[in-house]
Design a protein around this motif. Structure first.
Motif, mmCIF file in Angstrom:
data_model
loop_
_atom_site.group_PDB
_atom_site.id
_atom_site.type_symbol
_atom_site.label_atom_id
_atom_site.label_comp_id
_atom_site.label_asym_id
_atom_site.label_seq_id
_atom_site.Cartn_x
_atom_site.Cartn_y
_atom_site.Cartn_z
ATOM 1 N N GLN A 68 -6.151 8.265 4.586
ATOM 2 C CA GLN A 68 -7.254 7.905 5.472
ATOM 3 C C GLN A 68 -8.239 9.068 5.606
ATOM 4 O O GLN A 68 -9.459 8.877 5.594
ATOM 5 C CB GLN A 68 -6.712 7.525 6.856
ATOM 6 C CG GLN A 68 -5.793 6.317 6.846
ATOM 7 C CD GLN A 68 -4.329 6.706 6.766
ATOM 8 O OE1 GLN A 68 -3.954 7.613 6.029
ATOM 9 N NE2 GLN A 68 -3.498 6.007 7.530
ATOM 10 N N VAL A 71 -10.549 9.542 2.572
ATOM 11 C CA VAL A 71 -11.733 8.676 2.552
ATOM 12 C C VAL A 71 -12.817 9.241 3.470
ATOM 13 O O VAL A 71 -14.010 9.250 3.116
ATOM 14 C CB VAL A 71 -11.363 7.240 2.969
ATOM 15 C CG1 VAL A 71 -12.609 6.379 3.086
ATOM 16 C CG2 VAL A 71 -10.397 6.633 1.958
ATOM 17 N N GLU A 104 -2.548 4.906 -2.806
ATOM 18 C CA GLU A 104 -3.265 4.408 -1.635
ATOM 19 C C GLU A 104 -4.644 5.059 -1.542
ATOM 20 O O GLU A 104 -5.635 4.393 -1.228
ATOM 21 C CB GLU A 104 -2.482 4.690 -0.348
ATOM 22 C CG GLU A 104 -3.210 4.180 0.890
ATOM 23 C CD GLU A 104 -2.522 4.524 2.196
ATOM 24 O OE1 GLU A 104 -3.165 4.368 3.261
ATOM 25 O OE2 GLU A 104 -1.351 4.960 2.170
ATOM 26 N N ARG A 108 -8.202 2.996 -1.661
ATOM 27 C CA ARG A 108 -9.165 3.071 -0.562
ATOM 28 C C ARG A 108 -10.535 3.545 -1.062
ATOM 29 O O ARG A 108 -11.572 3.011 -0.663
ATOM 30 C CB ARG A 108 -8.654 4.032 0.512
ATOM 31 C CG ARG A 108 -7.508 3.480 1.354
ATOM 32 C CD ARG A 108 -6.961 4.565 2.281
ATOM 33 N NE ARG A 108 -5.912 4.067 3.158
ATOM 34 C CZ ARG A 108 -6.092 3.609 4.383
ATOM 35 N NH1 ARG A 108 -7.321 3.581 4.899
ATOM 36 N NH2 ARG A 108 -5.083 3.185 5.114
#
Length: 464
Positions: A68, A71, A104, A108
Protein backbone atom coordinates in the motif's frame (compact mmCIF):
# COMPACT_ATOMS: atom_id res chain seq x y z
CA UNK A 1 20.48 -3.45 -9.23
CA UNK A 2 18.14 -2.34 -11.93
CA UNK A 3 15.30 -4.55 -13.02
CA UNK A 4 12.10 -4.44 -14.94
CA UNK A 5 8.54 -5.55 -15.62
CA UNK A 6 6.23 -3.87 -18.03
CA UNK A 7 2.48 -3.44 -17.71
CA UNK A 8 0.03 -1.74 -20.01
CA UNK A 9 2.00 -2.41 -23.22
CA UNK A 10 1.30 -4.87 -26.00
CA UNK A 11 4.82 -6.26 -26.08
CA UNK A 12 8.32 -5.90 -24.69
CA UNK A 13 9.78 -2.43 -25.19
CA UNK A 14 13.09 -0.88 -24.21
CA UNK A 15 12.76 2.57 -25.74
CA UNK A 16 11.69 4.16 -22.46
CA UNK A 17 13.43 1.77 -20.07
CA UNK A 18 16.62 3.41 -18.71
CA UNK A 19 18.15 0.11 -17.58
CA UNK A 20 17.58 -1.77 -20.84
CA UNK A 21 18.42 1.14 -23.17
CA UNK A 22 21.57 3.28 -23.11
CA UNK A 23 19.72 6.08 -24.93
CA UNK A 24 16.68 5.95 -22.63
CA UNK A 25 18.68 6.50 -19.44
CA UNK A 26 19.38 10.11 -20.50
CA UNK A 27 15.66 10.87 -20.88
CA UNK A 28 13.63 8.73 -18.49
CA UNK A 29 13.55 8.09 -14.75
CA UNK A 30 13.09 4.95 -12.72
CA UNK A 31 12.25 4.14 -9.11
CA UNK A 32 12.81 1.07 -6.98
CA UNK A 33 10.31 0.01 -4.34
CA UNK A 34 11.79 -1.64 -1.24
CA UNK A 35 8.96 -4.06 -0.49
CA UNK A 36 10.93 -7.33 -0.51
CA UNK A 37 13.05 -7.66 2.66
CA UNK A 38 13.77 -11.40 2.84
CA UNK A 39 16.33 -13.28 0.77
CA UNK A 40 16.72 -17.01 0.16
CA UNK A 41 20.43 -17.08 -0.64
CA UNK A 42 23.56 -15.57 0.86
CA UNK A 43 26.02 -13.85 -1.48
CA UNK A 44 29.51 -13.17 -0.19
CA UNK A 45 29.40 -9.70 -1.79
CA UNK A 46 26.04 -8.70 -0.31
CA UNK A 47 25.06 -7.11 2.99
CA UNK A 48 21.52 -5.76 3.01
CA UNK A 49 21.29 -2.56 5.06
CA UNK A 50 18.17 -0.89 6.40
CA UNK A 51 17.75 2.65 7.76
CA UNK A 52 20.86 3.59 5.82
CA UNK A 53 21.03 6.77 3.76
CA UNK A 54 24.82 6.85 3.44
CA UNK A 55 25.62 4.06 1.01
CA UNK A 56 24.80 3.83 -2.67
CA UNK A 57 24.89 0.18 -3.71
CA UNK A 58 22.45 -2.70 -4.27
CA UNK A 59 20.74 -4.09 -1.17
CA UNK A 60 20.71 -0.80 0.75
CA UNK A 61 17.51 1.05 1.68
CA UNK A 62 16.38 3.79 4.04
CA UNK A 63 12.98 2.23 4.77
CA UNK A 64 10.89 -0.80 3.96
CA UNK A 65 7.44 -0.38 2.43
CA UNK A 66 4.18 -2.29 2.43
CA UNK A 67 2.48 -2.72 -0.98
CA UNK A 68 0.00 0.00 0.00
CA UNK A 69 2.81 2.41 0.88
CA UNK A 70 4.58 1.55 -2.37
CA UNK A 71 1.57 2.82 -4.33
CA UNK A 72 1.51 6.02 -2.27
CA UNK A 73 5.18 6.55 -3.04
CA UNK A 74 4.70 5.98 -6.78
CA UNK A 75 1.87 8.49 -6.72
CA UNK A 76 4.07 11.09 -5.04
CA UNK A 77 7.08 10.52 -7.30
CA UNK A 78 5.04 10.52 -10.50
CA UNK A 79 3.54 13.90 -9.55
CA UNK A 80 7.00 15.48 -9.27
CA UNK A 81 9.05 13.49 -11.80
CA UNK A 82 7.07 13.37 -15.07
CA UNK A 83 9.90 11.46 -16.78
CA UNK A 84 9.14 8.41 -14.62
CA UNK A 85 8.55 5.41 -16.88
CA UNK A 86 9.79 2.42 -14.88
CA UNK A 87 8.98 1.09 -11.41
CA UNK A 88 11.13 -1.79 -10.23
CA UNK A 89 11.25 -4.19 -7.31
CA UNK A 90 14.84 -5.18 -6.68
CA UNK A 91 15.09 -5.76 -2.96
CA UNK A 92 16.53 -5.17 -0.53
CA UNK A 93 16.18 -8.96 -0.48
CA UNK A 94 14.91 -10.99 -3.42
CA UNK A 95 11.47 -10.12 -4.82
CA UNK A 96 10.65 -13.76 -5.51
CA UNK A 97 11.57 -14.74 -1.96
CA UNK A 98 8.74 -12.34 -1.03
CA UNK A 99 6.16 -13.30 -3.67
CA UNK A 100 3.03 -12.12 -1.85
CA UNK A 101 4.39 -8.62 -1.23
CA UNK A 102 6.00 -8.40 -4.66
CA UNK A 103 3.04 -9.50 -6.74
CA UNK A 104 0.54 -7.49 -4.72
CA UNK A 105 2.70 -4.42 -5.35
CA UNK A 106 2.82 -5.17 -9.09
CA UNK A 107 -0.94 -5.66 -9.25
CA UNK A 108 -1.71 -2.43 -7.39
CA UNK A 109 0.66 -0.33 -9.50
CA UNK A 110 -0.48 -1.87 -12.79
CA UNK A 111 -4.10 -1.10 -11.87
CA UNK A 112 -3.46 2.56 -10.97
CA UNK A 113 -0.59 3.36 -13.35
CA UNK A 114 -0.97 1.15 -16.47
CA UNK A 115 1.35 3.46 -18.42
CA UNK A 116 4.33 2.57 -16.20
CA UNK A 117 6.64 -0.34 -16.85
CA UNK A 118 7.10 -2.57 -13.81
CA UNK A 119 10.28 -4.51 -13.27
CA UNK A 120 11.62 -7.40 -11.24
CA UNK A 121 15.16 -8.40 -10.35
CA UNK A 122 15.91 -11.83 -8.91
CA UNK A 123 18.68 -14.25 -8.00
CA UNK A 124 16.64 -16.88 -9.84
CA UNK A 125 16.43 -19.55 -7.13
CA UNK A 126 12.62 -19.72 -7.21
CA UNK A 127 12.16 -18.15 -10.65
CA UNK A 128 10.86 -21.27 -12.47
CA UNK A 129 7.89 -21.62 -10.10
CA UNK A 130 6.90 -17.96 -10.62
CA UNK A 131 7.32 -17.58 -14.39
CA UNK A 132 3.65 -18.18 -15.17
CA UNK A 133 2.56 -15.59 -12.60
CA UNK A 134 5.09 -13.11 -13.99
CA UNK A 135 3.73 -13.63 -17.49
CA UNK A 136 0.12 -13.42 -16.31
CA UNK A 137 0.87 -10.05 -14.71
CA UNK A 138 2.18 -8.86 -18.10
CA UNK A 139 5.72 -8.47 -16.80
CA UNK A 140 7.85 -7.81 -19.86
CA UNK A 141 11.33 -7.36 -18.39
CA UNK A 142 13.18 -9.38 -15.73
CA UNK A 143 16.76 -9.20 -14.51
CA UNK A 144 18.52 -12.35 -13.25
CA UNK A 145 21.86 -12.19 -11.44
CA UNK A 146 24.04 -15.07 -12.68
CA UNK A 147 27.66 -15.20 -11.55
CA UNK A 148 28.69 -18.74 -12.47
CA UNK A 149 27.97 -21.83 -14.54
CA UNK A 150 30.25 -24.13 -12.57
CA UNK A 151 29.14 -25.09 -9.01
CA UNK A 152 32.81 -25.03 -7.98
CA UNK A 153 32.92 -21.33 -8.79
CA UNK A 154 29.42 -20.71 -7.51
CA UNK A 155 30.22 -22.18 -4.09
CA UNK A 156 32.87 -19.47 -3.63
CA UNK A 157 30.25 -16.78 -4.25
CA UNK A 158 27.26 -18.29 -2.41
CA UNK A 159 27.91 -19.94 1.00
CA UNK A 160 24.31 -21.18 1.26
CA UNK A 161 20.81 -21.14 -0.15
CA UNK A 162 17.47 -21.74 1.60
CA UNK A 163 15.48 -24.07 -0.64
CA UNK A 164 12.48 -26.31 0.03
CA UNK A 165 12.49 -25.34 3.71
CA UNK A 166 16.11 -26.25 4.39
CA UNK A 167 19.50 -24.59 4.26
CA UNK A 168 21.87 -26.10 1.71
CA UNK A 169 25.56 -25.27 1.48
CA UNK A 170 28.55 -25.60 -0.82
CA UNK A 171 28.59 -27.00 -4.33
CA UNK A 172 25.21 -28.67 -3.91
CA UNK A 173 23.63 -25.30 -3.13
CA UNK A 174 25.37 -23.62 -6.06
CA UNK A 175 24.29 -26.38 -8.45
CA UNK A 176 20.63 -25.98 -7.46
CA UNK A 177 20.80 -22.21 -7.82
CA UNK A 178 22.52 -22.34 -11.22
CA UNK A 179 20.09 -24.94 -12.55
CA UNK A 180 17.07 -22.84 -11.54
CA UNK A 181 18.60 -19.63 -12.89
CA UNK A 182 19.02 -21.07 -16.37
CA UNK A 183 15.71 -22.91 -16.32
CA UNK A 184 14.01 -19.65 -15.39
CA UNK A 185 15.89 -17.79 -18.13
CA UNK A 186 14.77 -20.32 -20.75
CA UNK A 187 11.15 -20.23 -19.57
CA UNK A 188 11.01 -16.43 -19.66
CA UNK A 189 12.52 -16.23 -23.15
CA UNK A 190 10.07 -18.87 -24.42
CA UNK A 191 7.21 -16.67 -23.21
CA UNK A 192 8.51 -13.52 -24.86
CA UNK A 193 9.87 -11.86 -21.73
CA UNK A 194 12.99 -9.73 -22.20
CA UNK A 195 15.73 -10.83 -19.82
CA UNK A 196 18.77 -8.92 -18.63
CA UNK A 197 21.48 -10.95 -16.93
CA UNK A 198 23.60 -9.26 -14.28
CA UNK A 199 27.01 -10.74 -13.44
CA UNK A 200 29.40 -9.48 -10.76
CA UNK A 201 33.06 -9.54 -11.75
CA UNK A 202 35.10 -10.87 -8.80
CA UNK A 203 38.86 -10.67 -9.47
CA UNK A 204 40.68 -13.96 -9.03
CA UNK A 205 37.44 -15.88 -8.83
CA UNK A 206 35.14 -15.62 -11.84
CA UNK A 207 36.50 -13.07 -14.32
CA UNK A 208 37.59 -15.72 -16.86
CA UNK A 209 34.58 -17.87 -16.05
CA UNK A 210 32.26 -14.99 -17.02
CA UNK A 211 33.32 -15.49 -20.65
CA UNK A 212 31.50 -18.82 -20.56
CA UNK A 213 28.56 -17.29 -18.68
CA UNK A 214 28.30 -14.65 -21.40
CA UNK A 215 28.35 -17.28 -24.12
CA UNK A 216 25.63 -19.43 -22.55
CA UNK A 217 23.23 -16.59 -21.63
CA UNK A 218 23.60 -15.36 -25.20
CA UNK A 219 22.76 -18.81 -26.57
CA UNK A 220 19.73 -19.05 -24.30
CA UNK A 221 18.29 -15.75 -25.54
CA UNK A 222 19.16 -13.12 -22.94
CA UNK A 223 18.48 -9.63 -24.32
CA UNK A 224 21.27 -7.88 -22.40
CA UNK A 225 24.29 -8.88 -20.30
CA UNK A 226 25.45 -6.49 -17.59
CA UNK A 227 28.91 -7.29 -16.21
CA UNK A 228 29.31 -5.19 -13.07
CA UNK A 229 32.32 -4.60 -10.84
CA UNK A 230 32.38 -6.07 -7.35
CA UNK A 231 31.72 -3.44 -4.67
CA UNK A 232 33.70 -4.61 -1.66
CA UNK A 233 34.92 -2.59 1.32
CA UNK A 234 35.39 -3.64 4.96
CA UNK A 235 32.95 -1.00 6.19
CA UNK A 236 30.14 -2.58 4.15
CA UNK A 237 30.28 -5.66 6.35
CA UNK A 238 30.22 -8.19 3.51
CA UNK A 239 32.24 -11.40 3.69
CA UNK A 240 34.35 -10.39 0.70
CA UNK A 241 34.91 -6.94 2.22
CA UNK A 242 35.97 -8.35 5.58
CA UNK A 243 38.22 -10.95 3.94
CA UNK A 244 40.02 -8.37 1.78
CA UNK A 245 38.67 -9.42 -1.62
CA UNK A 246 39.64 -6.56 -3.94
CA UNK A 247 37.45 -4.77 -6.45
CA UNK A 248 38.31 -4.93 -10.15
CA UNK A 249 40.19 -2.00 -11.60
CA UNK A 250 38.55 -0.04 -14.43
CA UNK A 251 40.94 -1.47 -16.98
CA UNK A 252 40.19 -5.02 -15.90
CA UNK A 253 36.45 -4.53 -16.20
CA UNK A 254 36.70 -2.93 -19.63
CA UNK A 255 39.03 -5.69 -20.82
CA UNK A 256 36.58 -8.37 -19.72
CA UNK A 257 33.69 -6.60 -21.40
CA UNK A 258 35.74 -6.37 -24.60
CA UNK A 259 36.46 -10.11 -24.46
CA UNK A 260 32.74 -10.81 -24.04
CA UNK A 261 31.62 -8.70 -26.99
CA UNK A 262 29.49 -10.95 -29.18
CA UNK A 263 25.88 -11.83 -29.89
CA UNK A 264 24.29 -10.50 -26.72
CA UNK A 265 24.46 -6.73 -26.16
CA UNK A 266 26.55 -5.65 -23.18
CA UNK A 267 25.20 -3.04 -20.78
CA UNK A 268 27.79 -0.38 -19.93
CA UNK A 269 25.69 2.35 -18.29
CA UNK A 270 24.64 0.54 -15.08
CA UNK A 271 25.02 2.56 -11.86
CA UNK A 272 24.45 -0.35 -9.42
CA UNK A 273 21.55 1.45 -7.79
CA UNK A 274 20.22 1.19 -4.26
CA UNK A 275 17.08 -0.88 -3.73
CA UNK A 276 15.11 2.34 -3.11
CA UNK A 277 16.67 4.60 -5.78
CA UNK A 278 14.47 7.30 -7.36
CA UNK A 279 15.19 9.52 -10.36
CA UNK A 280 17.39 9.40 -13.43
CA UNK A 281 20.07 6.71 -13.63
CA UNK A 282 23.09 8.04 -11.78
CA UNK A 283 21.04 10.21 -9.39
CA UNK A 284 19.02 9.34 -6.33
CA UNK A 285 16.17 11.53 -5.10
CA UNK A 286 14.75 8.99 -2.67
CA UNK A 287 15.36 11.30 0.30
CA UNK A 288 12.68 13.62 -1.13
CA UNK A 289 10.07 10.87 -1.05
CA UNK A 290 10.42 9.02 2.24
CA UNK A 291 7.15 8.04 3.88
CA UNK A 292 7.50 10.60 6.66
CA UNK A 293 7.37 13.29 3.96
CA UNK A 294 4.60 11.92 1.75
CA UNK A 295 2.44 10.14 4.38
CA UNK A 296 3.62 11.15 7.87
CA UNK A 297 0.93 9.20 9.71
CA UNK A 298 1.50 5.87 7.93
CA UNK A 299 3.49 3.26 9.96
CA UNK A 300 6.06 1.36 7.90
CA UNK A 301 4.90 -2.05 9.08
CA UNK A 302 1.16 -1.50 9.53
CA UNK A 303 -0.42 -4.96 9.89
CA UNK A 304 -2.60 -5.79 6.92
CA UNK A 305 -4.94 -7.91 9.04
CA UNK A 306 -6.94 -5.97 11.62
CA UNK A 307 -6.92 -8.83 14.12
CA UNK A 308 -3.14 -8.88 14.51
CA UNK A 309 -2.41 -7.88 18.13
CA UNK A 310 0.88 -6.03 18.81
CA UNK A 311 3.10 -7.87 21.29
CA UNK A 312 3.25 -6.22 24.72
CA UNK A 313 6.88 -6.00 25.79
CA UNK A 314 6.53 -6.77 29.48
CA UNK A 315 7.84 -9.83 31.27
CA UNK A 316 4.93 -9.55 33.71
CA UNK A 317 2.33 -10.05 31.00
CA UNK A 318 3.09 -13.47 29.58
CA UNK A 319 0.26 -14.75 27.42
CA UNK A 320 -0.23 -17.59 24.99
CA UNK A 321 -1.49 -16.42 21.63
CA UNK A 322 -2.16 -18.11 18.33
CA UNK A 323 -2.02 -15.15 15.93
CA UNK A 324 -4.03 -14.84 12.79
CA UNK A 325 -2.10 -15.06 9.55
CA UNK A 326 -0.57 -11.77 8.52
CA UNK A 327 -1.34 -10.92 4.90
CA UNK A 328 2.04 -9.23 4.58
CA UNK A 329 4.03 -12.30 5.63
CA UNK A 330 6.17 -14.00 3.02
CA UNK A 331 5.88 -17.33 4.87
CA UNK A 332 2.38 -18.12 6.12
CA UNK A 333 2.54 -19.80 9.54
CA UNK A 334 1.84 -23.52 9.41
CA UNK A 335 0.38 -25.48 12.30
CA UNK A 336 1.22 -29.17 12.82
CA UNK A 337 0.35 -31.71 15.47
CA UNK A 338 2.71 -32.99 18.17
CA UNK A 339 5.27 -30.26 17.63
CA UNK A 340 8.26 -29.27 19.72
CA UNK A 341 8.27 -25.95 21.58
CA UNK A 342 11.45 -23.95 21.04
CA UNK A 343 13.11 -21.11 22.93
CA UNK A 344 13.76 -18.38 20.35
CA UNK A 345 14.94 -14.77 20.40
CA UNK A 346 14.22 -11.91 18.01
CA UNK A 347 15.44 -8.39 17.33
CA UNK A 348 12.66 -5.88 16.73
CA UNK A 349 12.42 -2.11 16.73
CA UNK A 350 8.62 -2.00 16.57
CA UNK A 351 7.91 -4.93 18.87
CA UNK A 352 5.61 -6.42 16.23
CA UNK A 353 7.83 -7.22 13.24
CA UNK A 354 11.35 -8.42 12.47
CA UNK A 355 12.48 -4.91 11.52
CA UNK A 356 15.84 -4.52 13.24
CA UNK A 357 19.42 -5.35 12.32
CA UNK A 358 21.21 -7.51 14.92
CA UNK A 359 23.90 -4.86 15.36
CA UNK A 360 21.28 -2.18 16.18
CA UNK A 361 19.57 -4.16 18.94
CA UNK A 362 19.48 -2.80 22.48
CA UNK A 363 17.23 -5.66 23.61
CA UNK A 364 16.38 -9.21 22.64
CA UNK A 365 12.76 -10.41 22.84
CA UNK A 366 12.58 -14.05 23.94
CA UNK A 367 9.72 -16.46 23.21
CA UNK A 368 8.70 -20.07 23.58
CA UNK A 369 7.23 -21.01 20.23
CA UNK A 370 5.75 -23.91 18.31
CA UNK A 371 3.68 -24.15 15.12
CA UNK A 372 0.62 -23.98 17.41
CA UNK A 373 1.34 -20.64 19.06
CA UNK A 374 3.77 -18.26 20.71
CA UNK A 375 4.41 -17.31 24.34
CA UNK A 376 6.35 -14.16 25.14
CA UNK A 377 8.88 -14.95 27.88
CA UNK A 378 10.87 -11.80 28.58
CA UNK A 379 12.95 -8.91 27.29
CA UNK A 380 16.75 -9.20 27.72
CA UNK A 381 19.37 -6.50 27.44
CA UNK A 382 21.58 -6.29 24.36
CA UNK A 383 24.38 -3.91 23.37
CA UNK A 384 24.14 -1.93 20.15
CA UNK A 385 27.39 -1.81 18.23
CA UNK A 386 26.36 -0.58 14.76
CA UNK A 387 25.44 3.12 14.64
CA UNK A 388 25.36 3.81 10.87
CA UNK A 389 27.56 6.31 9.05
CA UNK A 390 30.22 3.56 8.84
CA UNK A 391 30.68 3.72 12.62
CA UNK A 392 30.79 0.62 14.79
CA UNK A 393 31.09 0.38 18.54
CA UNK A 394 32.61 -2.43 20.61
CA UNK A 395 31.50 -5.43 18.56
CA UNK A 396 33.41 -7.96 20.63
CA UNK A 397 31.79 -6.78 23.86
CA UNK A 398 28.34 -6.77 22.23
CA UNK A 399 28.81 -10.29 20.88
CA UNK A 400 30.06 -11.51 24.24
CA UNK A 401 26.91 -10.15 25.91
CA UNK A 402 24.70 -11.68 23.22
CA UNK A 403 26.30 -15.11 23.60
CA UNK A 404 25.82 -15.01 27.36
CA UNK A 405 22.27 -13.69 27.08
CA UNK A 406 21.08 -16.19 24.47
CA UNK A 407 22.63 -19.42 25.76
CA UNK A 408 19.21 -21.07 26.20
CA UNK A 409 17.98 -20.01 22.73
CA UNK A 410 18.05 -22.28 19.72
CA UNK A 411 17.95 -19.42 17.22
CA UNK A 412 17.70 -15.66 16.89
CA UNK A 413 15.50 -14.17 14.16
CA UNK A 414 16.44 -10.73 12.93
CA UNK A 415 16.06 -8.43 9.95
CA UNK A 416 19.70 -8.89 8.98
CA UNK A 417 23.02 -9.76 10.55
CA UNK A 418 26.66 -9.42 9.54
CA UNK A 419 28.99 -12.29 8.72
CA UNK A 420 31.14 -12.10 11.87
CA UNK A 421 28.29 -12.15 14.43
CA UNK A 422 26.58 -14.84 12.35
CA UNK A 423 29.69 -16.99 12.59
CA UNK A 424 30.12 -16.36 16.33
CA UNK A 425 26.52 -17.28 17.10
CA UNK A 426 26.70 -20.46 15.01
CA UNK A 427 29.88 -21.51 16.82
CA UNK A 428 27.92 -21.30 20.09
CA UNK A 429 25.08 -23.39 18.69
CA UNK A 430 22.71 -20.45 18.19
CA UNK A 431 21.31 -20.30 14.66
CA UNK A 432 20.94 -16.80 13.15
CA UNK A 433 17.88 -16.52 10.89
CA UNK A 434 17.22 -13.57 8.56
CA UNK A 435 14.94 -15.09 5.93
CA UNK A 436 11.80 -13.78 7.68
CA UNK A 437 12.93 -10.16 7.56
CA UNK A 438 10.04 -7.71 7.74
CA UNK A 439 7.45 -10.26 8.82
CA UNK A 440 5.23 -10.24 11.90
CA UNK A 441 7.13 -11.76 14.83
CA UNK A 442 4.55 -14.38 15.74
CA UNK A 443 4.06 -15.57 12.16
CA UNK A 444 7.82 -15.81 11.65
CA UNK A 445 8.36 -17.77 14.88
CA UNK A 446 5.56 -20.23 14.08
CA UNK A 447 6.79 -20.70 10.51
CA UNK A 448 10.35 -21.31 11.72
CA UNK A 449 9.10 -23.94 14.18
CA UNK A 450 7.02 -25.66 11.50
CA UNK A 451 10.14 -26.07 9.35
CA UNK A 452 12.20 -27.78 12.05
CA UNK A 453 12.48 -31.53 12.81
CA UNK A 454 10.68 -32.80 15.90
CA UNK A 455 13.88 -33.12 17.97
CA UNK A 456 16.06 -30.08 18.58
CA UNK A 457 19.74 -30.48 17.78
CA UNK A 458 20.71 -27.88 20.34
CA UNK A 459 18.79 -29.54 23.16
CA UNK A 460 17.01 -26.35 24.20
CA UNK A 461 13.56 -27.31 22.98
CA UNK A 462 10.96 -29.05 25.11
CA UNK A 463 7.85 -31.04 24.23
CA UNK A 464 4.51 -29.68 25.34
Amino acid sequence: MSASCSSGQSGPSVDTHPCFSKDAHHKYARMHLAVAPACNIQCNYCNRKYDCANESRPGVVSELLTPQQAVEKVRAVKAKIPQLTVVGIAGPGDPLANPARTFETCERIAAEFPELQLCLSTNGLTLPQHVERIKALNVHHVTITINALDPEVGAKVYPWIFHNNRRIRGKKAAAILIRNQFKGLEMLVERGVLVKVNSVMIPGMNEDHLLEVNKVVSEKGAFLHNIMPLISAPEHGTYFGLMGQRNPEDGELEALRARCAGDVELMTHCRQCRADAVGMLGEDRNAEFTMDKIAPSAPFFAPAAKNIIPIQLSSSSVSERTPAANEEATHEPRRVKGAVTRRLAVTSKSGTHLDQHFGHAERFLVYDASPHGVTFVEERNAQQYCFGDDHCGDKESALSLALKTLTDCEAILCERIGFMPWQSLEQQGIQPINRFAGEAIENALMSYCAEQPEASASGVACVR
